[in-house]
Design a protein around this motif. Structure first.
Motif, short mmCIF file in Angstrom:
data_model
loop_
_atom_site.label_atom_id
_atom_site.label_comp_id
_atom_site.label_asym_id
_atom_site.label_seq_id
_atom_site.Cartn_x
_atom_site.Cartn_y
_atom_site.Cartn_z
N VAL A 6 0.85 -1.20 0.00
CA VAL A 6 0.00 0.00 0.00
C VAL A 6 0.88 1.25 0.00
N ILE A 7 1.96 1.21 0.80
CA ILE A 7 2.84 2.38 0.92
C ILE A 7 3.55 2.67 -0.40
N LYS A 8 3.82 1.59 -1.18
CA LYS A 8 4.44 1.80 -2.49
C LYS A 8 3.52 2.61 -3.38
N LYS A 9 2.23 2.36 -3.26
CA LYS A 9 1.25 3.02 -4.12
C LYS A 9 0.86 4.40 -3.56
N PHE A 10 0.67 4.44 -2.25
CA PHE A 10 0.25 5.69 -1.60
C PHE A 10 1.29 6.04 -0.54
N PRO A 11 2.17 7.01 -0.85
CA PRO A 11 3.25 7.30 0.11
C PRO A 11 2.72 7.79 1.46
N THR A 12 3.48 7.50 2.50
CA THR A 12 3.11 8.00 3.82
C THR A 12 3.33 9.51 3.85
N PRO A 13 2.67 10.25 4.74
CA PRO A 13 1.74 9.74 5.75
C PRO A 13 0.33 9.62 5.19
N PHE A 14 -0.44 8.71 5.78
CA PHE A 14 -1.87 8.65 5.47
C PHE A 14 -2.63 8.06 6.66
N ARG B 252 -7.31 12.42 -1.44
CA ARG B 252 -5.88 12.55 -1.74
C ARG B 252 -5.23 13.48 -0.72
N ALA B 253 -3.92 13.42 -0.65
CA ALA B 253 -3.19 14.34 0.23
C ALA B 253 -3.28 15.75 -0.33
N GLU B 254 -3.19 16.73 0.54
CA GLU B 254 -3.17 18.12 0.07
C GLU B 254 -1.86 18.40 -0.64
N THR B 255 -1.91 19.37 -1.55
CA THR B 255 -0.70 19.78 -2.28
C THR B 255 -0.46 21.26 -1.99
N LEU B 256 0.71 21.74 -2.39
CA LEU B 256 0.98 23.17 -2.24
C LEU B 256 -0.04 24.00 -2.99
N ASP B 257 -0.52 23.44 -4.10
CA ASP B 257 -1.55 24.12 -4.87
C ASP B 257 -2.80 24.39 -4.03
N ASP B 258 -3.18 23.40 -3.26
CA ASP B 258 -4.34 23.57 -2.36
C ASP B 258 -4.03 24.67 -1.35
N TYR B 259 -2.82 24.63 -0.84
CA TYR B 259 -2.45 25.58 0.21
C TYR B 259 -2.48 27.02 -0.29
N PHE B 260 -2.06 27.20 -1.56
CA PHE B 260 -1.99 28.56 -2.11
C PHE B 260 -3.28 28.97 -2.84
N ALA B 261 -4.25 28.06 -2.88
CA ALA B 261 -5.44 28.29 -3.71
C ALA B 261 -6.22 29.54 -3.32
N THR B 262 -6.14 29.94 -2.05
CA THR B 262 -6.94 31.08 -1.61
C THR B 262 -6.19 32.41 -1.76
N LEU B 263 -4.94 32.35 -2.22
CA LEU B 263 -4.15 33.58 -2.38
C LEU B 263 -4.23 34.09 -3.81
N ASN B 264 -4.23 35.43 -3.98
CA ASN B 264 -4.06 35.91 -5.34
C ASN B 264 -2.80 36.77 -5.49
N PHE B 265 -1.87 36.60 -4.55
CA PHE B 265 -0.58 37.29 -4.63
C PHE B 265 0.16 36.79 -5.88
N PRO B 266 0.70 37.72 -6.70
CA PRO B 266 1.24 37.32 -8.01
C PRO B 266 2.21 36.13 -7.98
N ASN B 267 3.16 36.14 -7.05
CA ASN B 267 4.16 35.08 -7.09
C ASN B 267 3.92 33.98 -6.06
N ALA B 268 2.69 33.84 -5.65
CA ALA B 268 2.41 32.87 -4.60
C ALA B 268 2.37 31.44 -5.12
N ARG B 269 2.54 31.30 -6.45
CA ARG B 269 2.51 29.93 -6.97
C ARG B 269 3.83 29.55 -7.61
N LEU B 270 4.91 30.08 -7.04
CA LEU B 270 6.23 29.80 -7.59
C LEU B 270 6.51 28.30 -7.62
N HIS B 271 5.88 27.57 -6.72
CA HIS B 271 6.14 26.12 -6.66
C HIS B 271 5.75 25.44 -7.98
N LEU B 272 4.86 26.07 -8.73
CA LEU B 272 4.41 25.44 -9.99
C LEU B 272 5.50 25.44 -11.05
#
Ligand SMILES: *Cc1c(COP(=O)(O)O)cnc(C)c1O
Length: 428
Positions: A21-29, A406-426
């Motif tokens: 299971v861990i091979k398919k879905f990485p920890t933590p879960f 699914r696990a949250e991603t940085l995209d989810d974390y930044f989804a409520t921001l509209n600061f221009p460079n808040a999605r540098l992780h992309l």
């Protein structure tokens, strides 16, 4: 020096299966077990199989995932909701109408409106909410009130709870007044509710709660002529988080409440009252585990084991100093001759899953299983320090493991921001 309890809490999969299971879905879960959830629900229902009708409104806040609510609804459970999101979860899982009980407090108008549109039973937390509801939505066909019994004593006069310090519910005086107001406004169908205990494992507390509520229902009927359709005794059934603890004796709870039903309700002409509960923890608590990998070991003034999860996945130890049993995959039979603080990565010193815990010798890369996280576990998570919440998996009765969130991603974390460079992780 060995901890004999290490092996006393089980995980429902073999080591090899979990590694797959861990091979398919990485920890933590968090991983939940459908069969255990259904068994827990069945045990609760069986304790009340003598009652004319019994309904468990599963407290959605414990495990707010529609896949879990759906499993329970197929077995006949309703829902207890206390927010608009929980109402939507209930609806998505197919639980609507009077199978829903809205037990919220400080309730916004839109939540009342959503509950009304679903045909849910509305359980008011305050006498002023009658007018608020009427003004901002409409009065429902059936209404219920949450009773706060102030300081309640058991028969030995020990205080078993201090609801007087709690923000919930109506006082004794107010509750008579509230039903009278509703009668005058033309409402004809009524229920009565309380929620006193939390993580309580003594049967006597629940039996005593039933006595208070049955006597109150009989007295209100006597004075106002209201024939209650249901009495909801709330949730709060505890589970043995520590291997040393005993589970609630549900049979004793059921038998004790049955006696009171015949002693108090039947002679008052309330023998067909529907009994309800709204348990969360007792249904899903023991059916979930947080699975993590050891990232670091650190020896300073103490020995630390640092996991790839943190408080964002399980707040109970930090918030309530709660005990959660921990086992190490593949080392279930190993002697527990080391003492560790098991930590997460938050910049908060209370971000610890365990303090001074006896465990087998742990290495970086070991898989750590934190037990009994099925209720108020993932649900409570937060994003402090920019930490992301883990995935949720469900072991179906067929043995198949399904990703139910699914696990949250940085995209989810930044989804409520509209600061221009808040999605540098992309860009990476
Ligand atoms: C939290 C809550 C429950 C469920 O509590 P458990 O301890 O999970 O059984 C039930 N009813 C209300 C109103 C609650 O706030």
């Amino acid at each position: 020096m060995t901890n004999i309890f290490q092996t006393q809490k089980k995980f429902p999969m073999t080591q090899a299966a979990l590694r797959e299971v861990i091979k398919k879905f990485p920890t933590p879960f968090h991983i939940y077990d459908e069969k255990i959830i259904r068994d827990n629900f069945r045990k609760l229902r069986e304790a009340f199989d003598w009652a004319p009708e019994f309904i468990e409104h599963f407290a959605v806040k414990a495990t707010p995932n529609p896949y879990i609510v759906e499993v329970l609804s197929k077995d006949g459970a309703g829902t207890d909701c206390s927010s608009i999101a929980e109402l939507f979860i209930s609806e998505a899982a197919g639980v609507i109408g009077e199978k829903i009980m809205l037990t919220s407090n400080d309730t916004p108008a839109e939540e009342f409106r959503k509950a009304l549109s679903l045909g849910a039973i509305i359980n008011l937390d305050d006498i002023t909410h009658i007018n608020y509801l009427e003004r901002n939505a409409r009065l429902p066909e059936i209404i219920s009130f949450r009773y706060n019994p102030a300081d309640i004593m058991n028969d030995g006069n020990d205080i078993i709870g201090r609801p007087a310090e709690a923000k919930y519910g109506l006082t004794r005086e107010q509750i008579f007044e509230a039903y009278k107001i509703c009668l005058d406004k033309g409402i004809k169908r009524f229920g009565l509710h309380t929620m006193i205990a939390s993580n309580e494992r003594k049967a006597s507390t629940f039996i005593y709660t039933a006595r208070i509520m049955f006597e109150l229902a009989a007295k209100i009927k006597n004075e106002l002529g209201i024939k209650f359709e249901f009495v909801n005794l709330g949730g709060g059934l505890g589970i043995p988080y520590h291997p040393d603890e005993l589970p609630v004796d549900l049979k004793m709870v059921g038998e004790g409440i049955k006696e009171l039903f015949h002693e108090i309700l039947v002679p008052s002409g309330l023998g067909d009252v529907r009994l309800a509960m709204e348990s969360g923890r007792a249904i899903t608590g023991s059916a979930g585990w947080l699975v993590s990998t050891v990232l670091h070991k650190k020896n300073t003034y103490k020995n630390y084991v640092g996991l790839d999860s943190c408080m964002s996945d399980l707040m109970r130890p930090a918030l309530y100093n709660a005990y959660h049993h921990i086992t190490v995959l593949g080392k279930e039979e190993a002697p527990c001759d080391e003492i560790y603080d098991v930590t997460g990565s938050l910049c908060e010193n209370n971000d610890k899953f365990a303090i001074d815990r006896r465990l087998p010798k742990i290495e970086v890369g070991d898989v750590v299983i934190i037990h009994d996280t099925g209720a108020h576990g993932h649900a409570m998570g937060f994003n402090y320090n920019g930490k992301l919440r883990s995935a949720e998996l469900l072991i179906r009765e067929s043995g198949e493991v399904e990703l139910i969130r699914r696990a949250e991603t940085l995209d989810d974390y930044f989804a409520t921001l509209n600061f221009p460079n808040a999605r540098l992780h992309l860009r990476h």
